[in-house]
Design an enzyme around this catalytic site. Structure first.
Site, PDB file in Angstrom:
ATOM      1  N   GLU A 322       5.075   1.155  -1.585  1.00 30.58           N
ATOM      2  CA  GLU A 322       5.101   0.134  -0.532  1.00 30.58           C
ATOM      3  C   GLU A 322       3.722   0.050   0.137  1.00 30.58           C
ATOM      4  O   GLU A 322       3.325  -0.996   0.630  1.00 30.58           O
ATOM      5  CB  GLU A 322       6.184   0.459   0.508  1.00 30.58           C
ATOM      6  CG  GLU A 322       6.631  -0.758   1.299  1.00 30.58           C
ATOM      7  CD  GLU A 322       7.893  -0.529   2.118  1.00 30.58           C
ATOM      8  OE1 GLU A 322       8.905  -1.198   1.859  1.00 30.58           O
ATOM      9  OE2 GLU A 322       7.875   0.318   3.029  1.00 30.58           O
ATOM     10  N   HIS A 351      14.462  18.108 -20.294  1.00 38.60           N
ATOM     11  CA  HIS A 351      15.574  17.782 -21.192  1.00 38.60           C
ATOM     12  C   HIS A 351      15.908  16.300 -21.097  1.00 38.60           C
ATOM     13  O   HIS A 351      17.008  15.884 -21.442  1.00 38.60           O
ATOM     14  CB  HIS A 351      16.784  18.654 -20.844  1.00 38.60           C
ATOM     15  CG  HIS A 351      16.454  20.110 -20.991  1.00 38.60           C
ATOM     16  ND1 HIS A 351      16.601  20.790 -22.173  1.00 38.60           N
ATOM     17  CD2 HIS A 351      15.912  20.979 -20.111  1.00 38.60           C
ATOM     18  CE1 HIS A 351      16.194  22.045 -22.011  1.00 38.60           C
ATOM     19  NE2 HIS A 351      15.762  22.169 -20.764  1.00 38.60           N
ATOM     20  N   LYS A 455      13.937 -10.778   1.059  1.00 39.33           N
ATOM     21  CA  LYS A 455      14.855 -10.919   2.196  1.00 39.33           C
ATOM     22  C   LYS A 455      15.150 -12.393   2.439  1.00 39.33           C
ATOM     23  O   LYS A 455      16.293 -12.777   2.684  1.00 39.33           O
ATOM     24  CB  LYS A 455      14.234 -10.306   3.455  1.00 39.33           C
ATOM     25  CG  LYS A 455      14.210  -8.796   3.459  1.00 39.33           C
ATOM     26  CD  LYS A 455      13.729  -8.285   4.806  1.00 39.33           C
ATOM     27  CE  LYS A 455      13.410  -6.817   4.761  1.00 39.33           C
ATOM     28  NZ  LYS A 455      12.669  -6.359   5.918  1.00 39.33           N
TER      29      LYS A 455
HETATM   30  O1  LIG Z   1      13.482   0.595   9.948  1.00 38.11           O
HETATM   31  P1  LIG Z   1      13.782  -0.793   9.519  1.00 38.11           P
HETATM   32  O2  LIG Z   1      13.105  -1.798  10.381  1.00 38.11           O
HETATM   33  O3  LIG Z   1      15.261  -1.032   9.458  1.00 38.11           O
HETATM   34  O4  LIG Z   1      13.185  -1.013   8.094  1.00 38.11           O
HETATM   35  C1  LIG Z   1      13.618  -0.282   6.989  1.00 38.11           C
HETATM   36  C2  LIG Z   1      12.680  -0.437   5.833  1.00 38.11           C
HETATM   37  O5  LIG Z   1      12.565  -1.789   5.470  1.00 38.11           O
HETATM   38  C3  LIG Z   1      11.228  -2.114   5.154  1.00 38.11           C
HETATM   39  O6  LIG Z   1      10.699  -2.851   6.193  1.00 38.11           O
HETATM   40  C4  LIG Z   1      11.124  -2.887   3.901  1.00 38.11           C
HETATM   41  O7  LIG Z   1      12.052  -3.914   3.874  1.00 38.11           O
HETATM   42  C5  LIG Z   1      10.549  -0.767   5.049  1.00 38.11           C
HETATM   43  O8  LIG Z   1       9.192  -0.858   5.209  1.00 38.11           O
HETATM   44  C6  LIG Z   1      11.268  -0.004   6.090  1.00 38.11           C
HETATM   45  O9  LIG Z   1      11.083   1.367   5.954  1.00 38.11           O
END
Ligand SMILES: O=P(O)(O)OC[C@H]1O[C@](O)(CO)[C@@H](O)[C@@H]1O
EC number: 5.3.1.9
Length: 529
Positions: A322, A351, A455
């Site tokens: 990321e 394995h 998203k």
């Molecule tokens: O803590 P949040 O805001 O729920 O985000 C969870 C995760 O989602 C992300 O933003 C990625 O979608 C990550 O970087 C982060 O760790």
């Protein structure tokens, strides 16, 4: 190279960090004699960028944010008194809260004490706590920890049903920096429903870790949860394990939080130095650069020979991928950077996929993690005088050699044990290595713009589903094809998504959609039952 020459190379390049008892061996990476010198000016720039970051510069320019995870274990280094106080207050709050929970001062209505912790979070809001809990936990912990880290209904049922009657003595810790992550919101609502089903008040069993004023913050306050703990925009999710995100679960579990922070602090001190040969984070970053030509052409295989470190590869997958998987450089050029990370544990993996590592496509470099201490107490002699731990080392060294013979590169990190100090040090080591590597390849390691596209697209899918369900209800018992329904809702071009939605709806009873007709997409008909 002869065995003797390899021994010389091992000694020449062994980086030793006495404060945490860690060594990094880069002798089985095939970099040339002039590689480290050739990288000096780039590395100097990386060190300078890191120094500025630690002093509070805007190191995440896209989001105009500072990057403060190093201050979490050395609050005195925070650039302002207010930040320092925020960190020390948070540390005191989580420790005091856990103490009250253990003492039964903060207690559930229908039991004497909270004995279980259910963490609801995803990505950086789960992976750190999972790594720490698995590496350091035992059946003797103050509380047992469970996780909801997905929006998979069956996955949630498994955890919640597993807790069963124990929900009455479970503390839910809902973690989300943004407070708006859908998977976490869903997990929280499903947990709330499970508590309700047993006649329990979820709010009296729940705390939140989230940013001030977030959706989750408002929900927690509105529903009179026990507490909220802070999360700040200057701590990234994937580097948040030493904020309340990781410290609250660790305190509740009864782990050595002070040791965890101290290990990271000692590693920070060791990796802050500009002397490359003495700085394991700089050497890691340089080896990643060497292996993949600064373009991520080789995958990073993380192979800890220790069950307790099995989640290290999963944790590093987020931290590295990321952070480094970026389309654009800091100058806005398309660079498509990144390093793929995978791994599990040795010798188990010997394995499984190690066959390919030795003989297949040579598109990786291995990082072995060797743990010197086998176990608490004495070991059984399983063959002659040899113990199971002797075998574990034998397999590690055997695989290292077998790979090297075939021109496959590896590094070895050696740590004395799997303790809170060591785990803290390993986390800090990789955090710094990722930051330095990002500078070497000129990218922003601290944002994640790519995640947003998925998203947004998911949002559109759920919007289509809403339209589809209205249409199906309006059409009553009339069976229609995916094509017809896509046209009906004005989404003819999105017929494939419409078909996938209908297939899912009709496989589940929740929305009363029935499928008839043939097995192929064009033959299928859907109707509201
Ligand atoms: O803590 P949040 O805001 O729920 O985000 C969870 C995760 O989602 C992300 O933003 C990625 O979608 C990550 O970087 C982060 O760790």
């Amino acid at each position: 190279m002869t065995e003797r020459e390899l021994w010389e190379r091992y000694q020449r390049h062994l980086c030793v960090v006495p404060s945490v008892g860690l060594t990094l061996d880069i002798s089985r990476m095939n970099f040339g004699a002039d590689f480290l010198d050739g990288m000096r000016s780039r590395m100097d720039a990386a060190f300078q960028a890191m120094d500025a970051l630690e002093k509070g510069a805007i190191a995440n320019p896209d989001e105009k944010r500072r990057v403060g995870h190093y201050w979490l274990r050395a609050p005195e280094l925070a650039p302002e008194a207010g930040l320092k106080t925020a960190i020390t207050d948070m540390q005191a709050q989580v420790a005091a809260f856990a103490k009250d929970v253990h003492a039964g001062k903060v207690k559930p209505a229908r039991a004497a004490k909270f004995t279980q912790v259910l963490i609801v979070g995803i990505g950086g809001s789960a992976l750190g706590p999972q790594l720490v809990a698995d590496a350091l936990g035992s059946g003797r912990d103050a509380m047992q920890v469970h996780f909801l880290d997905n929006t998979d209904p069956d996955g949630m049922d498994r955890v919640l049903n597993g807790l069963g009657e124990q929900l009455a003595e479970t503390l839910a810790v809902v973690i989300s920096k943004s407070g708006g992550t859908k998977e976490t919101r869903n997990g929280m609502l499903e947990a709330e429903a499970a508590w309700k089903q047993r006649g329990l008040d979820f709010g009296a069993h729940a705390v939140a870790v989230t940013g001030d004023g977030s959706e989750l913050d408002a929900y927690a306050k509105g529903h009179k949860w026990l507490r909220t703990f802070p999360m700040w925009d200057w701590v990234g999710g994937r580097t948040s394990v030493m904020s309340a995100v990781g410290l609250l679960p660790a305190w509740l579990q009864g782990l050595d939080v002070d040791g965890f922070l101290a290990g990271a602090k000692d590693m920070d001190a060791a990796t802050r130095v500009h002397d490359v040969a003495a700085n394991p984070a700089a050497l890691l970053a340089l080896m990643w650069f060497h292996a993949g030509g600064g373009k991520g052409q080789k995958d990073m295989v993380i192979l800890p020979y220790k069950d307790r470190l099995m989640l290290m590869s999963k944790y590093l997958q987020q931290l590295v991928m990321e952070s480094l998987g970026k389309e654009l450089s800091l100058d806005g050029q398309v660079v498509n950077q990144g390093i793929a990370v995978y791994g599990n544990k040795g010798s188990t993996d010997q394995h499984a996929y190690v066959q390919q590592l030795r003989e297949g496509v040579n598109n990786f470099f291995v990082t072995f993690v060797e743990v010197l201490k086998d176990r608490d107490g004495k070991s059984l002699a399983v063959e002659g005088e040899n113990t199971s731990g002797d075998y574990l080392l034998g397999f590690l060294l055997g695989t290292r050699r077998a790979l090297f013979e075939k021109g496959r590169e590896s590094m070895t990190l050696t740590v004395p044990d799997v303790s809170a100090r060591t785990v803290g040090a390993l986390v800090a080591l990789y955090e710094r290595a990722v930051g330095l590597y990002a500078s070497l390849v000129n990218i922003n390691a601290y944002h994640q713009p790519g995640v947003e596209a998925g998203k947004k697209a998911a949002g559109r899918v759920l919007e289509l589903q809403g339209k589809l369900l209205s249409k199906l209800k309006a059409a009553k018992a009339e069976a229609r094809s995916a094509d017809q329904l896509a046209q009906d809702i004005g989404a003819a071009e999105e017929v494939e998504t419409v078909f996938k939605l209908l297939q899912h709806l009709s496989a589940n009873g929740d929305h009363g959609v029935k499928r008839t007709g043939g097995a192929r997409p064009a033959e299928a008909r859907f109707q509201s039952a």
